[in-house]
Design a protein around this motif. Structure first.
Motif, PDB file in Angstrom:
ATOM      1  N   PHE A 175      10.310  -6.026  -7.377  1.00 59.01           N
ATOM      2  CA  PHE A 175       9.366  -7.293  -6.918  1.00 59.01           C
ATOM      3  C   PHE A 175       8.347  -6.967  -7.811  1.00 59.01           C
ATOM      4  O   PHE A 175       9.028  -5.961  -8.855  1.00 59.01           O
ATOM      5  N   ARG A 189       5.108  -7.459  -9.447  1.00 64.51           N
ATOM      6  CA  ARG A 189       2.978  -7.643  -9.123  1.00 64.51           C
ATOM      7  C   ARG A 189       2.623  -8.479  -9.805  1.00 64.51           C
ATOM      8  O   ARG A 189       2.080  -7.678 -11.124  1.00 64.51           O
ATOM      9  N   ARG A 227      -0.645  -9.570 -12.007  1.00 63.78           N
ATOM     10  CA  ARG A 227      -2.522  -8.920 -11.801  1.00 63.78           C
ATOM     11  C   ARG A 227      -2.819 -10.586 -12.510  1.00 63.78           C
ATOM     12  O   ARG A 227      -2.887 -10.945 -13.265  1.00 63.78           O
ATOM     13  N   LEU A 239       4.422 -11.046  -6.404  1.00 65.69           N
ATOM     14  CA  LEU A 239       3.752 -10.467  -5.242  1.00 65.69           C
ATOM     15  C   LEU A 239       1.989 -11.209  -6.350  1.00 65.69           C
ATOM     16  O   LEU A 239       2.144 -10.192  -7.378  1.00 65.69           O
ATOM     17  N   HIS A 240       1.784 -12.343  -5.916  1.00 68.30           N
ATOM     18  CA  HIS A 240       0.575 -13.162  -7.128  1.00 68.30           C
ATOM     19  C   HIS A 240      -0.418 -12.913  -6.362  1.00 68.30           C
ATOM     20  O   HIS A 240      -0.507 -13.661  -4.967  1.00 68.30           O
ATOM     21  N   ASN A 241      -0.929 -12.457  -6.778  1.00 72.19           N
ATOM     22  CA  ASN A 241      -3.113 -12.587  -6.281  1.00 72.19           C
ATOM     23  C   ASN A 241      -2.682 -11.841  -5.676  1.00 72.19           C
ATOM     24  O   ASN A 241      -3.524 -12.127  -3.983  1.00 72.19           O
ATOM     25  N   ALA A 242      -1.707 -10.346  -4.915  1.00 72.94           N
ATOM     26  CA  ALA A 242      -1.105 -10.122  -3.555  1.00 72.94           C
ATOM     27  C   ALA A 242      -2.181  -8.753  -3.137  1.00 72.94           C
ATOM     28  O   ALA A 242      -2.935  -7.563  -4.351  1.00 72.94           O
ATOM     29  N   GLN A 250      -3.768  -4.708  -1.210  1.00 75.01           N
ATOM     30  CA  GLN A 250      -2.726  -3.745  -1.363  1.00 75.01           C
ATOM     31  C   GLN A 250      -2.308  -3.642  -0.033  1.00 75.01           C
ATOM     32  O   GLN A 250      -0.760  -3.100   0.330  1.00 75.01           O
ATOM     33  N   VAL A 309       0.692  -5.347  -0.608  1.00 74.65           N
ATOM     34  CA  VAL A 309       1.530  -4.915  -1.528  1.00 74.65           C
ATOM     35  C   VAL A 309       2.383  -4.136  -0.559  1.00 74.65           C
ATOM     36  O   VAL A 309       3.932  -3.616  -0.682  1.00 74.65           O
ATOM     37  N   THR A 369       4.730  -4.959   2.073  1.00 77.66           N
ATOM     38  CA  THR A 369       6.284  -6.179   1.750  1.00 77.66           C
ATOM     39  C   THR A 369       7.098  -4.678   0.909  1.00 77.66           C
ATOM     40  O   THR A 369       8.095  -4.947   1.278  1.00 77.66           O
ATOM     41  N   CYS A 401       7.938   2.038 -10.187  1.00 78.06           N
ATOM     42  CA  CYS A 401       6.572   1.436 -10.738  1.00 78.06           C
ATOM     43  C   CYS A 401       6.192   1.472 -12.656  1.00 78.06           C
ATOM     44  O   CYS A 401       5.812   2.540 -12.669  1.00 78.06           O
ATOM     45  N   THR A 416      -2.286   0.428  -8.341  1.00 79.23           N
ATOM     46  CA  THR A 416      -0.396   0.061  -7.160  1.00 79.23           C
ATOM     47  C   THR A 416      -0.446   1.275  -6.495  1.00 79.23           C
ATOM     48  O   THR A 416      -0.220   0.776  -5.020  1.00 79.23           O
TER      49      THR A 416
END
Length: 263
Positions: A10, A12, A14, A61-64, A66, A69, A72, A91, A102
Protein backbone atom coordinates in the motif's frame (compact mmCIF):
# COMPACT_ATOMS: atom_id res chain seq x y z
CA UNK A 1 -6.35 -19.17 5.86
CA UNK A 2 -4.54 -22.37 4.97
CA UNK A 3 -3.23 -21.04 1.65
CA UNK A 4 -0.08 -19.00 1.38
CA UNK A 5 -0.79 -15.30 0.79
CA UNK A 6 1.38 -12.91 -1.14
CA UNK A 7 2.77 -9.75 0.37
CA UNK A 8 0.49 -6.75 -0.05
CA UNK A 9 1.76 -3.26 -0.85
CA UNK A 10 0.00 0.00 0.00
CA UNK A 11 1.09 3.58 -0.58
CA UNK A 12 0.07 6.28 1.85
CA UNK A 13 0.31 9.75 0.35
CA UNK A 14 1.02 12.53 2.79
CA UNK A 15 -1.09 15.64 2.12
CA UNK A 16 1.01 18.75 1.46
CA UNK A 17 0.23 22.29 0.37
CA UNK A 18 2.47 21.98 -2.70
CA UNK A 19 1.63 18.44 -3.81
CA UNK A 20 2.82 17.69 -7.36
CA UNK A 21 -0.64 17.16 -8.87
CA UNK A 22 0.62 17.73 -12.41
CA UNK A 23 3.08 14.84 -12.05
CA UNK A 24 1.17 12.30 -9.99
CA UNK A 25 -2.22 10.86 -10.90
CA UNK A 26 -4.26 8.15 -9.18
CA UNK A 27 -6.19 5.52 -11.11
CA UNK A 28 -9.96 5.28 -10.78
CA UNK A 29 -9.54 1.88 -9.12
CA UNK A 30 -7.59 3.56 -6.27
CA UNK A 31 -4.89 0.94 -6.82
CA UNK A 32 -2.73 2.63 -9.43
CA UNK A 33 -0.28 5.52 -9.34
CA UNK A 34 0.80 7.13 -12.63
CA UNK A 35 3.82 9.41 -12.68
CA UNK A 36 4.73 11.77 -15.50
CA UNK A 37 7.86 13.90 -15.70
CA UNK A 38 8.51 16.58 -18.27
CA UNK A 39 11.14 15.62 -20.80
CA UNK A 40 14.47 17.36 -20.34
CA UNK A 41 14.90 19.34 -23.57
CA UNK A 42 18.57 19.96 -22.77
CA UNK A 43 19.31 16.39 -23.87
CA UNK A 44 18.78 17.34 -27.49
CA UNK A 45 16.45 16.22 -30.27
CA UNK A 46 17.23 12.51 -29.93
CA UNK A 47 15.99 11.93 -26.39
CA UNK A 48 14.94 8.50 -25.17
CA UNK A 49 14.45 9.64 -21.60
CA UNK A 50 11.67 7.78 -19.83
CA UNK A 51 8.95 10.14 -18.65
CA UNK A 52 6.05 7.85 -17.70
CA UNK A 53 5.75 5.26 -14.94
CA UNK A 54 2.71 3.31 -13.77
CA UNK A 55 2.63 1.33 -10.51
CA UNK A 56 -0.04 -1.23 -9.62
CA UNK A 57 -0.61 -1.63 -5.89
CA UNK A 58 -3.04 -3.22 -3.46
CA UNK A 59 -4.28 0.21 -2.47
CA UNK A 60 -3.55 3.93 -2.44
CA UNK A 61 -4.28 5.71 0.84
CA UNK A 62 -4.60 9.36 -0.13
CA UNK A 63 -5.60 11.75 2.67
CA UNK A 64 -6.63 8.68 4.67
CA UNK A 65 -7.28 8.82 8.41
CA UNK A 66 -5.35 6.71 10.89
CA UNK A 67 -8.44 4.56 11.38
CA UNK A 68 -8.77 3.86 7.64
CA UNK A 69 -5.07 3.01 7.40
CA UNK A 70 -5.32 0.51 10.24
CA UNK A 71 -8.52 -1.09 8.95
CA UNK A 72 -7.01 -1.43 5.47
CA UNK A 73 -3.46 -2.49 6.25
CA UNK A 74 -3.17 -4.03 9.70
CA UNK A 75 -6.45 -5.30 11.13
CA UNK A 76 -6.55 -8.57 9.18
CA UNK A 77 -2.87 -9.24 9.89
CA UNK A 78 -3.49 -8.94 13.63
CA UNK A 79 -6.62 -11.11 13.46
CA UNK A 80 -4.70 -13.84 11.62
CA UNK A 81 -1.89 -13.66 14.18
CA UNK A 82 -4.42 -14.39 16.90
CA UNK A 83 -5.40 -17.42 14.84
CA UNK A 84 -1.80 -18.66 14.85
CA UNK A 85 -0.29 -17.07 11.74
CA UNK A 86 2.87 -14.97 11.78
CA UNK A 87 2.50 -11.45 10.40
CA UNK A 88 4.78 -8.61 9.31
CA UNK A 89 4.06 -4.94 8.55
CA UNK A 90 6.90 -2.80 7.20
CA UNK A 91 6.82 0.96 6.69
CA UNK A 92 9.37 2.48 4.31
CA UNK A 93 9.88 6.00 3.04
CA UNK A 94 11.97 9.13 2.87
CA UNK A 95 12.76 10.94 6.12
CA UNK A 96 9.81 13.18 6.93
CA UNK A 97 7.37 11.17 4.80
CA UNK A 98 5.26 10.13 7.80
CA UNK A 99 6.52 6.68 8.83
CA UNK A 100 6.55 7.46 12.54
CA UNK A 101 3.12 9.08 12.38
CA UNK A 102 1.70 6.08 10.53
CA UNK A 103 3.15 3.52 12.93
CA UNK A 104 2.91 5.30 16.31
CA UNK A 105 0.90 8.46 15.64
CA UNK A 106 0.06 10.98 18.33
CA UNK A 107 -0.33 8.94 21.49
CA UNK A 108 -2.27 11.61 23.40
CA UNK A 109 -5.02 11.77 20.75
CA UNK A 110 -7.03 8.60 20.12
CA UNK A 111 -8.00 9.51 16.55
CA UNK A 112 -4.35 10.13 15.70
CA UNK A 113 -3.00 6.91 17.17
CA UNK A 114 -1.07 4.82 14.69
CA UNK A 115 -0.80 1.15 13.83
CA UNK A 116 1.20 0.07 16.92
CA UNK A 117 -1.13 1.33 19.68
CA UNK A 118 -4.17 0.16 17.70
CA UNK A 119 -2.56 -3.27 17.38
CA UNK A 120 -2.08 -3.51 21.14
CA UNK A 121 -5.70 -2.51 21.68
CA UNK A 122 -6.95 -5.12 19.22
CA UNK A 123 -4.76 -7.87 20.67
CA UNK A 124 -5.90 -7.36 24.26
CA UNK A 125 -9.51 -6.82 23.22
CA UNK A 126 -9.54 -10.16 21.38
CA UNK A 127 -7.86 -11.84 24.36
CA UNK A 128 -10.67 -10.56 26.60
CA UNK A 129 -13.21 -11.88 24.10
CA UNK A 130 -11.67 -15.38 24.32
CA UNK A 131 -11.17 -15.96 28.06
CA UNK A 132 -10.86 -19.73 27.64
CA UNK A 133 -7.70 -19.41 25.51
CA UNK A 134 -4.39 -19.22 27.35
CA UNK A 135 -2.61 -16.40 25.51
CA UNK A 136 0.38 -14.45 26.78
CA UNK A 137 1.83 -11.32 25.15
CA UNK A 138 5.53 -10.44 25.10
CA UNK A 139 7.00 -7.20 23.71
CA UNK A 140 10.49 -6.32 22.45
CA UNK A 141 11.86 -3.25 20.66
CA UNK A 142 14.95 -3.57 18.50
CA UNK A 143 17.06 -1.16 16.46
CA UNK A 144 19.11 -2.39 13.50
CA UNK A 145 21.80 0.10 12.54
CA UNK A 146 24.78 -0.58 10.25
CA UNK A 147 24.29 -4.33 10.80
CA UNK A 148 24.45 -3.83 14.58
CA UNK A 149 21.57 -4.63 16.95
CA UNK A 150 20.42 -2.48 19.88
CA UNK A 151 17.83 -3.25 22.54
CA UNK A 152 15.72 -0.09 22.88
CA UNK A 153 14.17 -1.27 26.16
CA UNK A 154 17.44 -2.08 27.89
CA UNK A 155 17.11 1.19 29.84
CA UNK A 156 13.89 0.10 31.52
CA UNK A 157 14.76 0.05 35.27
CA UNK A 158 13.88 -3.56 35.96
CA UNK A 159 15.86 -4.84 32.96
CA UNK A 160 19.31 -3.48 33.68
CA UNK A 161 22.21 -3.16 31.24
CA UNK A 162 23.09 -6.19 29.15
CA UNK A 163 26.73 -7.21 28.84
CA UNK A 164 25.98 -9.71 26.07
CA UNK A 165 26.03 -8.31 22.51
CA UNK A 166 22.81 -8.95 20.62
CA UNK A 167 23.21 -11.62 17.96
CA UNK A 168 20.91 -13.34 15.49
CA UNK A 169 20.63 -17.04 16.29
CA UNK A 170 18.89 -19.75 14.31
CA UNK A 171 17.73 -23.02 15.83
CA UNK A 172 15.15 -25.70 14.94
CA UNK A 173 12.39 -23.55 16.47
CA UNK A 174 13.24 -20.59 14.22
CA UNK A 175 15.25 -17.35 14.29
CA UNK A 176 15.59 -15.23 17.44
CA UNK A 177 17.75 -12.42 18.84
CA UNK A 178 20.02 -13.66 21.61
CA UNK A 179 20.27 -11.13 24.44
CA UNK A 180 17.17 -9.12 23.47
CA UNK A 181 14.98 -8.30 26.46
CA UNK A 182 11.48 -9.77 26.25
CA UNK A 183 8.77 -8.13 28.35
CA UNK A 184 5.72 -10.02 29.51
CA UNK A 185 2.68 -7.73 29.36
CA UNK A 186 -0.32 -9.19 31.12
CA UNK A 187 -2.37 -6.00 30.73
CA UNK A 188 -2.93 -3.48 27.99
CA UNK A 189 -1.56 -0.72 30.24
CA UNK A 190 1.77 -2.56 30.58
CA UNK A 191 2.14 -2.80 26.81
CA UNK A 192 1.31 0.89 26.36
CA UNK A 193 3.85 1.94 28.99
CA UNK A 194 6.56 0.18 26.98
CA UNK A 195 5.32 1.83 23.80
CA UNK A 196 5.43 5.23 25.53
CA UNK A 197 8.99 4.44 26.60
CA UNK A 198 9.94 3.98 22.95
CA UNK A 199 7.83 6.80 21.54
CA UNK A 200 9.34 9.39 23.85
CA UNK A 201 12.60 8.89 22.03
CA UNK A 202 11.27 8.30 18.52
CA UNK A 203 8.62 10.98 18.12
CA UNK A 204 10.20 13.65 20.29
CA UNK A 205 12.09 15.09 17.34
CA UNK A 206 8.91 16.38 15.68
CA UNK A 207 8.08 16.14 12.00
CA UNK A 208 10.75 17.73 9.86
CA UNK A 209 11.02 17.87 6.10
CA UNK A 210 13.86 15.95 4.50
CA UNK A 211 15.68 19.08 3.32
CA UNK A 212 15.68 20.58 6.83
CA UNK A 213 16.17 17.52 9.00
CA UNK A 214 19.92 17.79 9.57
CA UNK A 215 20.21 15.13 12.27
CA UNK A 216 17.45 12.53 11.99
CA UNK A 217 17.62 9.46 14.24
CA UNK A 218 20.35 7.11 13.08
CA UNK A 219 17.86 4.33 12.24
CA UNK A 220 16.21 6.65 9.73
CA UNK A 221 19.56 7.24 8.04
CA UNK A 222 20.78 3.68 7.58
CA UNK A 223 18.73 1.34 9.71
CA UNK A 224 15.47 -0.09 10.90
CA UNK A 225 13.32 0.15 14.01
CA UNK A 226 11.52 -3.08 14.89
CA UNK A 227 8.70 -3.98 17.27
CA UNK A 228 8.44 -7.67 18.03
CA UNK A 229 5.09 -8.73 19.48
CA UNK A 230 5.17 -12.37 20.53
CA UNK A 231 1.93 -14.21 21.24
CA UNK A 232 2.02 -17.63 22.90
CA UNK A 233 -0.99 -19.95 22.64
CA UNK A 234 -0.65 -23.05 24.82
CA UNK A 235 3.15 -23.05 24.23
CA UNK A 236 2.69 -22.46 20.47
CA UNK A 237 4.38 -19.22 19.39
CA UNK A 238 3.15 -16.66 16.89
CA UNK A 239 4.96 -13.46 16.01
CA UNK A 240 3.81 -10.03 14.85
CA UNK A 241 6.69 -8.00 13.42
CA UNK A 242 6.46 -4.25 12.76
CA UNK A 243 9.24 -2.19 11.25
CA UNK A 244 10.16 1.36 10.25
CA UNK A 245 12.73 1.28 7.44
CA UNK A 246 15.14 4.15 6.93
CA UNK A 247 18.12 4.49 4.65
CA UNK A 248 16.68 6.44 1.69
CA UNK A 249 19.83 8.32 0.71
CA UNK A 250 18.94 11.74 -0.66
CA UNK A 251 22.26 12.04 -2.46
CA UNK A 252 21.00 9.19 -4.66
CA UNK A 253 17.55 10.69 -5.06
CA UNK A 254 17.08 12.97 -8.04
CA UNK A 255 14.75 15.96 -7.90
CA UNK A 256 12.65 17.49 -10.66
CA UNK A 257 10.53 20.55 -9.89
CA UNK A 258 10.07 19.54 -6.27
CA UNK A 259 9.25 15.89 -6.98
CA UNK A 260 11.72 13.37 -5.56
CA UNK A 261 12.18 9.92 -7.04
CA UNK A 262 14.69 7.18 -6.42
CA UNK A 263 17.12 7.03 -9.34
Amino acid sequence: MGTRRKARVFVRVRPTSDFAHEMIRYGDDNKTINIHLKKDTRRGIVNNQQTHWSFKLDGVLHNASQDVVYETVAKDVVSQALSGYNGTIMCYGQTGAGKTYTMTGAMENYKCRGILPRTLQQVFRMIREHPTQAITVHVSYLEIYNESLFDLLSTVPYVGPSVTPLTVVENPQGVFIKGLSVHLTSQEEDAFSLLFELSSGVTGRGSLSSTKNKEPPRWQQWGMLVLLLLLIFHHERCCLLYGFCGGLRLKKVRACEGFFYHG
